[in-house]
Design a protein around this motif. Structure first.
Motif, PDB file in Angstrom:
ATOM      1  N   HIS A   1       0.331  11.331   4.385  1.00 31.28           N
ATOM      2  CA  HIS A   1      -0.313   9.867   3.918  1.00 31.28           C
ATOM      3  C   HIS A   1       0.134   8.873   4.800  1.00 31.28           C
ATOM      4  N   GLY A   2       1.004   9.135   6.081  1.00 29.55           N
ATOM      5  CA  GLY A   2       1.414   8.190   6.782  1.00 29.55           C
ATOM      6  C   GLY A   2       2.493   7.353   6.339  1.00 29.55           C
ATOM      7  N   ILE A   3       3.057   7.673   5.473  1.00 30.32           N
ATOM      8  CA  ILE A   3       4.491   7.279   5.043  1.00 30.32           C
ATOM      9  C   ILE A   3       5.423   7.828   5.322  1.00 30.32           C
ATOM     10  N   GLY A   4       6.475   6.887   5.666  1.00 25.34           N
ATOM     11  CA  GLY A   4       7.843   7.475   6.449  1.00 25.34           C
ATOM     12  C   GLY A   4       8.979   7.692   5.211  1.00 25.34           C
ATOM     13  N   ARG A   5       9.688   8.579   5.645  1.00 23.10           N
ATOM     14  CA  ARG A   5      10.911   8.754   4.740  1.00 23.10           C
ATOM     15  C   ARG A   5      11.859   7.742   4.329  1.00 23.10           C
ATOM     16  N   ALA A   6      11.892   6.521   5.045  1.00 24.84           N
ATOM     17  CA  ALA A   6      12.652   5.408   4.588  1.00 24.84           C
ATOM     18  C   ALA A   6      11.908   4.527   3.487  1.00 24.84           C
ATOM     19  N   THR A   7      10.603   4.914   3.596  1.00 25.17           N
ATOM     20  CA  THR A   7       9.833   4.066   2.350  1.00 25.17           C
ATOM     21  C   THR A   7       9.903   4.978   1.024  1.00 25.17           C
ATOM     22  N   VAL A   8       9.757   6.389   1.313  1.00 22.56           N
ATOM     23  CA  VAL A   8       9.784   7.207   0.125  1.00 22.56           C
ATOM     24  C   VAL A   8      11.302   6.903  -0.508  1.00 22.56           C
ATOM     25  N   PHE A   9      12.332   7.066   0.334  1.00 18.56           N
ATOM     26  CA  PHE A   9      13.599   6.804  -0.371  1.00 18.56           C
ATOM     27  C   PHE A   9      13.963   5.463  -1.124  1.00 18.56           C
ATOM     28  N   ARG A  10      13.347   4.638  -0.338  1.00 23.55           N
ATOM     29  CA  ARG A  10      13.604   3.021  -0.989  1.00 23.55           C
ATOM     30  C   ARG A  10      12.506   2.909  -2.272  1.00 23.55           C
ATOM     31  N   SER A  11      11.754   3.566  -2.268  1.00 18.75           N
ATOM     32  CA  SER A  11      10.854   3.648  -3.565  1.00 18.75           C
ATOM     33  C   SER A  11      11.286   4.429  -4.639  1.00 18.75           C
ATOM     34  N   LEU A  12      11.845   5.454  -4.176  1.00 20.27           N
ATOM     35  CA  LEU A  12      12.593   6.335  -5.247  1.00 20.27           C
ATOM     36  C   LEU A  12      13.713   5.495  -5.821  1.00 20.27           C
ATOM     37  N   ASP A  13      14.507   4.766  -4.869  1.00 23.26           N
ATOM     38  CA  ASP A  13      15.559   3.973  -5.499  1.00 23.26           C
ATOM     39  C   ASP A  13      15.235   3.037  -6.433  1.00 23.26           C
ATOM     40  N   LEU A  14      14.006   2.110  -6.134  1.00 22.35           N
ATOM     41  CA  LEU A  14      13.289   1.244  -6.994  1.00 22.35           C
ATOM     42  C   LEU A  14      12.870   1.674  -8.327  1.00 22.35           C
TER      43      LEU A  14
ATOM     44  N   GLY B   1       0.985  -1.260  -0.169  1.00 26.72           N
ATOM     45  CA  GLY B   1       0.041   0.162   0.000  1.00 26.72           C
ATOM     46  C   GLY B   1       0.707   1.336   0.051  1.00 26.72           C
ATOM     47  N   PRO B   2       1.883   1.548   0.789  1.00 28.67           N
ATOM     48  CA  PRO B   2       2.629   2.393   0.745  1.00 28.67           C
ATOM     49  C   PRO B   2       3.353   2.808  -0.306  1.00 28.67           C
ATOM     50  N   ARG B   3       3.927   1.518  -0.996  1.00 23.61           N
ATOM     51  CA  ARG B   3       4.552   1.835  -2.098  1.00 23.61           C
ATOM     52  C   ARG B   3       3.689   2.246  -3.510  1.00 23.61           C
ATOM     53  N   ARG B   4       2.284   1.778  -3.249  1.00 19.07           N
ATOM     54  CA  ARG B   4       1.370   2.203  -4.344  1.00 19.07           C
ATOM     55  C   ARG B   4       1.011   3.848  -3.976  1.00 19.07           C
ATOM     56  N   GLU B   5       1.036   4.158  -3.020  1.00 16.45           N
ATOM     57  CA  GLU B   5       0.610   5.636  -2.477  1.00 16.45           C
ATOM     58  C   GLU B   5       1.945   6.473  -2.902  1.00 16.45           C
TER      59      GLU B   5
END
Length: 153
Positions: free
Chosen positions: A57-70, A29-33
């Protein structure tokens, strides 16, 4: 940055999610968001801007950076170096292309080869240099910002 038109953003968000799915990545869900937030951008954005949006949207910094890397590793997002030395990202097509970025509003435009491959081939033929990769970023004013600036004169 300005949000993209809703239908365009929805299509782009599906494109990011579909590409992750085809590559075999988990569609949390967070990755989709984060994909939706990236797709909603109309132009370049910084990681900090995306983190700020994601927090709402309740999504943390680490998830954002991992998603950007992906997204970057899949060729769905490219990192660009802005004229002032800052780094930003643009969502883009996976086919090889270049970016024209408006220095006023930040809007980005995908630009095709425009003969650059021929220039690189000629350079290689003359010098023996074998180009294995290249990146071209073009900065200036988009049509809307240029018109606005011209009206202000």
């Amino acid at each position: 940055m300005t949000p993209a038109e809703p239908s365009v953003a929805a299509y782009a968000g599906r494109h990011l999610v579909d590409a992750m799915d085809r590559a075999g990545h988990r569609l949390t869900g967070p990755r989709r968001e984060v994909a939706r937030l990236v797709a909603a951008r109309d132009g370049h954005f910084t990681a900090a801007e995306l983190v700020d949006d994601a927090r709402g949207h309740g999504i943390g910094r680490a998830t954002v950076f991992r998603s950007l890397d992906l997204f970057t590793s899949l060729g769905l997002v490219e990192r660009v170096d802005l004229p002032g030395g800052e780094h930003a990202y643009v969502a883009c097509d996976t086919a090889h292309h270049h970016h024209a970025i408006c220095t006023s509003c930040g809007r980005s435009l995908d630009v095709g080869d425009a003969g650059l491959a021929d220039v690189l081939a000629a350079m290689g033929a003359r010098s023996g240099f074998r180009v294995t990769a290249h990146r071209l970023e073009i900065f200036g004013l988009c049509e809307a910002c240029r018109r606005e600036r011209d009206r202000g004169r």
